[in-house]
Design an enzyme around this catalytic site. Structure first.
Site, mmCIF file in Angstrom:
data_model
loop_
_atom_site.group_PDB
_atom_site.id
_atom_site.type_symbol
_atom_site.label_atom_id
_atom_site.label_comp_id
_atom_site.label_asym_id
_atom_site.label_seq_id
_atom_site.Cartn_x
_atom_site.Cartn_y
_atom_site.Cartn_z
ATOM 1 N N GLU A 95 -3.397 -10.251 17.884
ATOM 2 C CA GLU A 95 -3.453 -11.544 18.518
ATOM 3 C C GLU A 95 -2.137 -12.512 18.257
ATOM 4 O OE1 GLU A 95 -6.521 -13.451 15.747
ATOM 5 O OE2 GLU A 95 -5.518 -12.696 13.952
ATOM 6 N N CYS A 126 14.457 -5.286 -21.702
ATOM 7 C CA CYS A 126 14.730 -6.733 -22.089
ATOM 8 C C CYS A 126 13.733 -7.353 -22.949
ATOM 9 C CB CYS A 126 15.105 -7.378 -20.884
ATOM 10 S SG CYS A 126 13.674 -8.035 -19.921
ATOM 11 N N CYS A 167 8.996 -5.690 -14.341
ATOM 12 C CA CYS A 167 9.366 -6.824 -15.477
ATOM 13 C C CYS A 167 9.661 -8.046 -14.804
ATOM 14 C CB CYS A 167 10.641 -6.537 -16.398
ATOM 15 S SG CYS A 167 11.314 -7.831 -17.486
ATOM 16 N N ASP A 169 0.807 -1.348 -0.016
ATOM 17 C CA ASP A 169 0.172 -0.112 0.115
ATOM 18 C C ASP A 169 0.918 1.264 0.044
ATOM 19 O OD1 ASP A 169 0.836 0.003 2.707
ATOM 20 O OD2 ASP A 169 -0.799 -0.769 3.612
ATOM 21 N N HIS A 228 6.845 -7.834 -0.894
ATOM 22 C CA HIS A 228 5.466 -8.432 -1.732
ATOM 23 C C HIS A 228 5.420 -7.321 -2.619
ATOM 24 C CE1 HIS A 228 4.144 -11.206 1.498
ATOM 25 N NE2 HIS A 228 5.265 -11.965 0.772
ATOM 26 N N THR A 253 1.428 -8.819 11.804
ATOM 27 C CA THR A 253 1.301 -9.920 10.648
ATOM 28 C C THR A 253 0.782 -11.243 11.402
ATOM 29 O OG1 THR A 253 2.767 -11.197 9.240
ATOM 30 C CG2 THR A 253 3.996 -10.072 10.936
ATOM 31 N N SER A 254 0.292 -11.920 10.701
ATOM 32 C CA SER A 254 -0.059 -13.292 11.359
ATOM 33 C C SER A 254 0.990 -14.158 11.127
ATOM 34 C CB SER A 254 -1.244 -13.815 10.218
ATOM 35 O OG SER A 254 -1.075 -14.092 9.160
HETATM 36 P P1 NAD Z 1 -2.806 -11.129 7.451
HETATM 37 O O1 NAD Z 1 -4.083 -10.648 7.171
HETATM 38 O O2 NAD Z 1 -2.305 -12.507 7.515
HETATM 39 O O3 NAD Z 1 -2.525 -11.004 9.218
HETATM 40 C C1 NAD Z 1 -2.755 -9.658 9.943
HETATM 41 C C2 NAD Z 1 -2.573 -9.632 11.300
HETATM 42 O O4 NAD Z 1 -2.658 -8.360 11.851
HETATM 43 C C3 NAD Z 1 -3.616 -10.308 12.023
HETATM 44 O O5 NAD Z 1 -2.792 -11.373 12.941
HETATM 45 C C4 NAD Z 1 -4.352 -9.522 12.776
HETATM 46 O O6 NAD Z 1 -5.073 -9.886 13.917
HETATM 47 C C5 NAD Z 1 -3.461 -8.452 12.940
HETATM 48 N N1 NAD Z 1 -4.308 -6.999 12.977
HETATM 49 C C6 NAD Z 1 -5.149 -6.398 12.387
HETATM 50 N N2 NAD Z 1 -5.051 -5.264 12.721
HETATM 51 C C7 NAD Z 1 -4.457 -5.028 13.758
HETATM 52 C C8 NAD Z 1 -3.963 -3.929 14.479
HETATM 53 N N3 NAD Z 1 -4.705 -2.435 14.286
HETATM 54 N N4 NAD Z 1 -3.062 -3.825 15.180
HETATM 55 C C9 NAD Z 1 -2.397 -5.152 15.416
HETATM 56 N N5 NAD Z 1 -2.409 -6.001 14.832
HETATM 57 C C10 NAD Z 1 -3.699 -6.043 13.819
HETATM 58 O O7 NAD Z 1 -1.775 -10.273 7.147
HETATM 59 P P2 NAD Z 1 -0.218 -10.473 6.848
HETATM 60 O O8 NAD Z 1 0.463 -11.316 7.754
HETATM 61 O O9 NAD Z 1 0.377 -9.206 6.382
HETATM 62 O O10 NAD Z 1 -0.304 -11.233 5.368
HETATM 63 C C11 NAD Z 1 -1.192 -11.010 4.492
HETATM 64 C C12 NAD Z 1 -0.696 -10.773 3.039
HETATM 65 O O11 NAD Z 1 -1.469 -10.005 2.199
HETATM 66 C C13 NAD Z 1 0.573 -9.969 2.826
HETATM 67 O O12 NAD Z 1 1.505 -10.794 2.268
HETATM 68 C C14 NAD Z 1 0.404 -8.923 2.142
HETATM 69 O O13 NAD Z 1 1.392 -8.629 1.210
HETATM 70 C C15 NAD Z 1 -1.136 -8.882 1.794
HETATM 71 N N6 NAD Z 1 -1.856 -7.623 2.099
HETATM 72 C C16 NAD Z 1 -1.741 -6.514 1.966
HETATM 73 C C17 NAD Z 1 -2.184 -5.284 2.611
HETATM 74 C C18 NAD Z 1 -1.974 -4.268 2.493
HETATM 75 O O14 NAD Z 1 -0.938 -3.827 1.617
HETATM 76 N N7 NAD Z 1 -2.239 -3.141 3.484
HETATM 77 C C19 NAD Z 1 -3.649 -5.716 3.018
HETATM 78 C C20 NAD Z 1 -4.021 -6.808 3.187
HETATM 79 C C21 NAD Z 1 -3.252 -8.289 2.559
HETATM 80 ZN ZN ZN Z 2 13.018 -6.654 -18.417
#
Ligand code: NAD
Ligand code: ZN
Length: 265
Positions: free
Chosen positions: A229, A163, A133, A110, A125, A201-202
């Site tokens: 969590e 390329c 590319c 984001d 990511h 992150t989860s």
């Molecule tokens: P996930 O959705 O698997 O886990 C998010 C974790 O954050 C959960 O455990 C949740 O309980 C916790 N959480 C949510 N809000 C919170 C807050 N305000 N404070 C503290 N904890 C909070 O996310 P992930 O582990 O990042 O994996 C998801 C994948 O999806 C990533 O690879 C990412 O690239 C992509 N993604 C990106 C975005 C973004 O760019 N904002 C949004 C959704 C998914």
């Molecule tokens: Zn290229």
């Protein structure tokens, strides 16, 4: 919780090379849903998750069709262009500014860390606003390709001017390898750090979730989670402790305490 915030501030002050890892949770307070939290996109719509898992496969099989589909649907995360950073992003930018945090490695696409002012940023990511590319990893800013025009002229997918390779969005799809430059640098930083602050992150998406394990195996590192969590890192003892709650509130409080300690030092 206050005790843990003070403990984290002290650990951070005692570190020589702190880095932060972030995930979708740090951006939910900016209004972007995560995937696996209680209101997550996958939690509410498991079919969308199954479909997403085939995204890179579909891209390789039919890049033109993949681009056409992309142009006709808003994408999982909706319009990210007007979304603003929240106190969690600003807290990490502050920690970098005062010389403590060396790198932020984010899974998020984001661009909110960049908007908050973080300079040393690894977007594991990719970035939803850029294109890349898939052959030579050259990245392109929006506007360098007029994808809608290419679609009208039946010239999709865009081709790399360097390329000739096929261009897709920079955001890494499920099943797509992490671009080598970012993967290597992130691994190096995980090996190098003596403190890792893991936020929102989860920790179930690999290979990103390997980074805390890399740091733990090397030893002599403090690993702190800030998450709503517990995660597999909490359960398996990879992290030393978790501060459970909202990243926006907790990270801001940690920075306040770090600044107080810095003032005393
Ligand atoms: P996930 O959705 O698997 O886990 C998010 C974790 O954050 C959960 O455990 C949740 O309980 C916790 N959480 C949510 N809000 C919170 C807050 N305000 N404070 C503290 N904890 C909070 O996310 P992930 O582990 O990042 O994996 C998801 C994948 O999806 C990533 O690879 C990412 O690239 C992509 N993604 C990106 C975005 C973004 O760019 N904002 C949004 C959704 C998914
Ligand atoms: Zn290229």
């Amino acid at each position: 919780m206050e005790d843990l915030i003070l403990r984290a501030a002290k650990d951070i002050m005692n570190s020589k090379y702190a880095i932060a890892l972030t995930g979708a949770g740090i951006s939910t307070e900016s209004g972007i849903p995560d995937f696996r939290g209680p209101s997550g996109i996958w939690t509410k719509n498991p079919e969308a998750e199954r479909r997403a898992y085939r995204s890179y496969e579909r891209f390789l099989a039919d890049p033109k069709g993949w681009w056409e589909e992309r142009l006709s649907s808003p994408g999982f995360l909706g319009d990210l262009s007007k979304v603003k950073p929240n106190p969690g992003h600003y807290a990490l930018a502050q920690l970098e500014k005062i010389g403590i945090l060396k790198w932020v490695i984010t899974q998020n696409v984001d661009a909110l860390h960049e908007k908050a002012g973080t300079q040393n940023l690894l977007e594991y990511h990719g970035n939803a606003f850029k294109l890349r590319c898939i052959s030579c990893i050259a990245r392109f800013k929006p506007g360098e390709f007029d994808v809608k025009k290419l679609a009208k002229e039946d010239k999709l997918p865009p081709r790399c001017p360097k390329c000739g390779g096929v261009i897709k969005s920079d955001g890494v799809a499920f099943g797509e390898p992490i671009p080598a430059d970012v993967a290597d640098k992130s691994y190096t930083e995980a090996l190098r750090c003596d403190l890792m602050l893991i936020c929102g992150t989860s920790a179930v998406v690999y290979p990103f979730a390997e980074l805390p394990r890399v740091a733990r195996r090397r030893g002599n590192v403090v690993i702190i989670e800030v998450n709503a969590e517990p995660t597999p890192l909490t359960m398996s003892g990879i992290s030393d402790y978790i501060i459970q709650g909202k990243t926006g509130e907790i990270l801001s409080r940690i920075v306040e305490e770090v600044k107080k300690l810095k003032g005393k030092a």
